[in-house]
Scaffold this motif. Structure first.
Motif, PDB file in Angstrom:
ATOM      1  N   ILE A 150       1.574  -1.171   0.027  1.00  0.00           N
ATOM      2  CA  ILE A 150       0.044   0.112  -0.107  1.00  0.00           C
ATOM      3  C   ILE A 150       0.532   1.626  -0.277  1.00  0.00           C
ATOM      4  N   VAL A 151       0.604   2.039  -0.933  1.00  0.00           N
ATOM      5  CA  VAL A 151       1.898   2.898  -0.660  1.00  0.00           C
ATOM      6  C   VAL A 151       0.623   4.648  -0.813  1.00  0.00           C
ATOM      7  N   VAL A 175      -3.493  10.180   7.820  1.00  0.00           N
ATOM      8  CA  VAL A 175      -2.615   9.745   6.663  1.00  0.00           C
ATOM      9  C   VAL A 175      -1.453   9.241   7.454  1.00  0.00           C
ATOM     10  N   ALA A 176      -0.463  10.103   7.216  1.00  0.00           N
ATOM     11  CA  ALA A 176       1.293   9.998   7.843  1.00  0.00           C
ATOM     12  C   ALA A 176       0.985   9.311   9.700  1.00  0.00           C
ATOM     13  N   SER A 177       0.415   9.355   9.773  1.00  0.00           N
ATOM     14  CA  SER A 177       0.092   8.947  11.419  1.00  0.00           C
ATOM     15  C   SER A 177       0.015   7.682  11.491  1.00  0.00           C
ATOM     16  N   MET A 178      -0.716   7.281   9.988  1.00  0.00           N
ATOM     17  CA  MET A 178      -1.673   5.516  10.425  1.00  0.00           C
ATOM     18  C   MET A 178      -0.527   4.677   9.582  1.00  0.00           C
ATOM     19  N   THR A 179       0.563   5.126   8.936  1.00  0.00           N
ATOM     20  CA  THR A 179       1.281   4.651   8.293  1.00  0.00           C
ATOM     21  C   THR A 179       1.869   2.931   9.098  1.00  0.00           C
ATOM     22  N   LEU A 180       2.736   3.615  10.515  1.00  0.00           N
ATOM     23  CA  LEU A 180       3.171   2.215  11.457  1.00  0.00           C
ATOM     24  C   LEU A 180       1.906   1.544  11.574  1.00  0.00           C
ATOM     25  N   PRO A 181       0.801   1.829  12.319  1.00  0.00           N
ATOM     26  CA  PRO A 181      -0.142   1.009  12.506  1.00  0.00           C
ATOM     27  C   PRO A 181      -0.580  -0.128  11.219  1.00  0.00           C
ATOM     28  N   LEU A 182      -0.521   0.192  10.519  1.00  0.00           N
ATOM     29  CA  LEU A 182      -1.057   0.059   9.252  1.00  0.00           C
ATOM     30  C   LEU A 182      -0.638  -1.194   9.565  1.00  0.00           C
ATOM     31  N   ALA A 193       3.501  -1.589   4.225  1.00  0.00           N
ATOM     32  CA  ALA A 193       2.740  -0.343   3.785  1.00  0.00           C
ATOM     33  C   ALA A 193       4.227   1.076   3.961  1.00  0.00           C
ATOM     34  N   VAL A 194       3.703   2.372   2.597  1.00  0.00           N
ATOM     35  CA  VAL A 194       4.687   3.435   2.764  1.00  0.00           C
ATOM     36  C   VAL A 194       4.277   4.512   2.406  1.00  0.00           C
ATOM     37  N   THR A 195       4.148   5.110   3.090  1.00  0.00           N
ATOM     38  CA  THR A 195       3.670   6.299   2.743  1.00  0.00           C
ATOM     39  C   THR A 195       4.677   8.217   2.056  1.00  0.00           C
ATOM     40  N   ILE A 196       4.013   8.412   1.393  1.00  0.00           N
ATOM     41  CA  ILE A 196       5.267   9.251   0.067  1.00  0.00           C
ATOM     42  C   ILE A 196       4.393  10.425   0.701  1.00  0.00           C
ATOM     43  N   ALA A 197       5.511  11.771   1.080  1.00  0.00           N
ATOM     44  CA  ALA A 197       5.195  13.482   1.408  1.00  0.00           C
ATOM     45  C   ALA A 197       5.784  14.593   0.681  1.00  0.00           C
ATOM     46  N   PRO A 198       4.978  15.060  -0.091  1.00  0.00           N
ATOM     47  CA  PRO A 198       4.853  15.451  -1.234  1.00  0.00           C
ATOM     48  C   PRO A 198       5.068  16.897  -1.413  1.00  0.00           C
ATOM     49  N   SER A 199       6.459  17.664  -1.692  1.00  0.00           N
ATOM     50  CA  SER A 199       6.283  19.342  -1.075  1.00  0.00           C
ATOM     51  C   SER A 199       5.887  19.626  -2.096  1.00  0.00           C
ATOM     52  N   LEU A 200       6.192  21.158  -2.750  1.00  0.00           N
ATOM     53  CA  LEU A 200       5.402  21.767  -3.707  1.00  0.00           C
ATOM     54  C   LEU A 200       5.738  20.615  -5.221  1.00  0.00           C
ATOM     55  N   PHE A 201       4.689  20.119  -5.750  1.00  0.00           N
ATOM     56  CA  PHE A 201       5.059  19.403  -6.876  1.00  0.00           C
ATOM     57  C   PHE A 201       3.966  19.686  -7.736  1.00  0.00           C
ATOM     58  N   GLU A 202       4.528  20.034  -9.357  1.00  0.00           N
ATOM     59  CA  GLU A 202       3.318  20.628 -10.232  1.00  0.00           C
ATOM     60  C   GLU A 202       2.547  19.623 -10.431  1.00  0.00           C
ATOM     61  N   SER A 203       0.453  19.687 -10.161  1.00  0.00           N
ATOM     62  CA  SER A 203      -0.411  19.575 -10.319  1.00  0.00           C
ATOM     63  C   SER A 203      -0.764  20.191 -10.445  1.00  0.00           C
ATOM     64  N   ASN A 204      -2.615  19.637 -10.360  1.00  0.00           N
ATOM     65  CA  ASN A 204      -3.589  20.291 -11.072  1.00  0.00           C
ATOM     66  C   ASN A 204      -3.911  21.620  -9.462  1.00  0.00           C
ATOM     67  N   MET A 205      -4.071  21.543  -8.634  1.00  0.00           N
ATOM     68  CA  MET A 205      -3.968  21.672  -7.315  1.00  0.00           C
ATOM     69  C   MET A 205      -2.542  23.103  -7.362  1.00  0.00           C
ATOM     70  N   THR A 206      -1.900  22.785  -7.115  1.00  0.00           N
ATOM     71  CA  THR A 206      -0.830  23.956  -7.428  1.00  0.00           C
ATOM     72  C   THR A 206      -0.840  24.728  -8.917  1.00  0.00           C
ATOM     73  N   ASN A 243      11.134  -1.873  -3.843  1.00  0.00           N
ATOM     74  CA  ASN A 243      12.270  -1.962  -2.205  1.00  0.00           C
ATOM     75  C   ASN A 243      11.311  -2.847  -1.149  1.00  0.00           C
ATOM     76  N   SER A 244      11.948  -4.259  -0.719  1.00  0.00           N
ATOM     77  CA  SER A 244      11.600  -4.476   0.393  1.00  0.00           C
ATOM     78  C   SER A 244      11.533  -4.648   1.504  1.00  0.00           C
ATOM     79  N   MET A 245      12.142  -3.798   1.439  1.00  0.00           N
ATOM     80  CA  MET A 245      12.662  -3.616   2.748  1.00  0.00           C
ATOM     81  C   MET A 245      12.194  -2.007   3.270  1.00  0.00           C
ATOM     82  N   LEU A 246      11.450  -1.145   2.194  1.00  0.00           N
ATOM     83  CA  LEU A 246      11.257   0.051   2.663  1.00  0.00           C
ATOM     84  C   LEU A 246       9.479  -0.504   3.192  1.00  0.00           C
ATOM     85  N   ASN A 247       9.361  -0.020   4.075  1.00  0.00           N
ATOM     86  CA  ASN A 247       8.283  -0.214   5.295  1.00  0.00           C
ATOM     87  C   ASN A 247       7.833   0.369   6.632  1.00  0.00           C
TER      88      ASN A 247
END
Length: 263
Positions: A150-151, A175-182, A193-206, A243-247
């Motif tokens: 799950i990403v 979302v960030a805080s539920m990563t470890l219990p998930l 389960a891994v979470t990615i926290a991007p900063s300012l990225f080119e998207s419809n929102m930005t 990378n299976s060690m990312l969890n």
């Protein structure tokens, strides 16, 4: 885990970070279940990727029945192709900024708060919980007994949100805080389960940001001094899968940027 010959659900997969992720996983041999509200963009993407390895489902992640139907149909698709479910990427999200109290001493409308929480948080949780019963039945293909991943997508606002981001930061912080219990809930099934926290990225929102706001944000960037590219986000999703060690962790993707308290 290999991407090739596995099926991946991507919510918000018809635009922005989700779109780039869908294309990246497809390029690496994955079958893509695209879930999004924008049917026109979704169908266009399926035509681009090809109907053999891509299917679009019009989904409103605030409605359980909408997600359930798409997940069930995705599961049926995997049975017909023989390409089992390998992961879920929850990229559907909205910003919708607003200060908790405005200049007229009026509190932020609860409807605005619910709108953000329902998509960013409830939609993420609902998608995951409905997909997991199918993922736990997948045949492990890795020597470690890995079944899938799950990403989730948080944001730098989870850690240093700006004025007007109370609801957004609350949703992404959750979302960030539920990563470890998930991670701990699903480890027994060989699912990560891994979470990615991007900063300012080119998207419809930005794209909605004014030049003044964009320049102000650029002043607090370290390196590179620019918004991130959707393809850079997608590359990290790919690495998380492979990378299976990312969890159980939250990965900041921000070039060292820390959001300012004032613009």
């Amino acid at each position: 885990m290999k991407i090739q010959d596995r099926t991946f659900i991507v919510t918000g997969g018809a635009s922005g970070l989700g779109l780039a992720t869908a294309k990246e996983l497809h390029k690496n041999g994955g079958y893509i279940s695209i879930m999004d509200m924008n049917s026109e963009a979704g169908e266009t993407l399926v035509k681009e990727l090809g109907t053999e390895k891509a299917k679009f489902f019009e989904v409103d992640v605030t409605k359980t029945e909408s997600i359930q139907t798409a997940v069930n149909e995705t599961a049926q698709w995997t049975k017909s192709t023989g390409i089992e479910l390998g992961g879920v990427i929850t990229a559907a999200g909205v910003g919708f900024p607003g200060k908790i109290i405005d200049r007229h001493n009026e509190p932020l409308a609860m409807e605005s708060i619910d709108f953000v929480l329902n998509i960013n948080l409830r939609g993420t949780l609902d998608t995951i919980r409905l997909a997991l019963p199918h993922m736990t039945q997948v045949t492990p293909t890795h020597p470690d007994g890995e079944r899938g991943i799950i990403v989730m997508v948080a944001s730098s606002a989870a850690f240093d949100g700006q004025p007007g981001q109370v609801a957004y930061a609350a949703s992404k912080g959750a979302v960030a805080s539920m990563t470890l219990p998930l991670t701990r809930d699903i480890a027994q099934y060989g699912i990560r389960a891994v979470t990615i926290a991007p900063s300012l990225f080119e998207s419809n929102m930005t794209k909605l940001l004014s030049n003044k706001v964009r320049k102000s944000l650029e002043r607090v960037m370290e390196f590179p001094v620019r918004a991130g590219k959707a393809e850079e986000f997608a590359a990290l999703v790919r690495h998380c899968i492979e990378n299976s060690m990312l969890n159980g962790t939250v990965l900041r993707l921000d070039g060292g940027m820390r959001m300012p308290s004032k613009l």
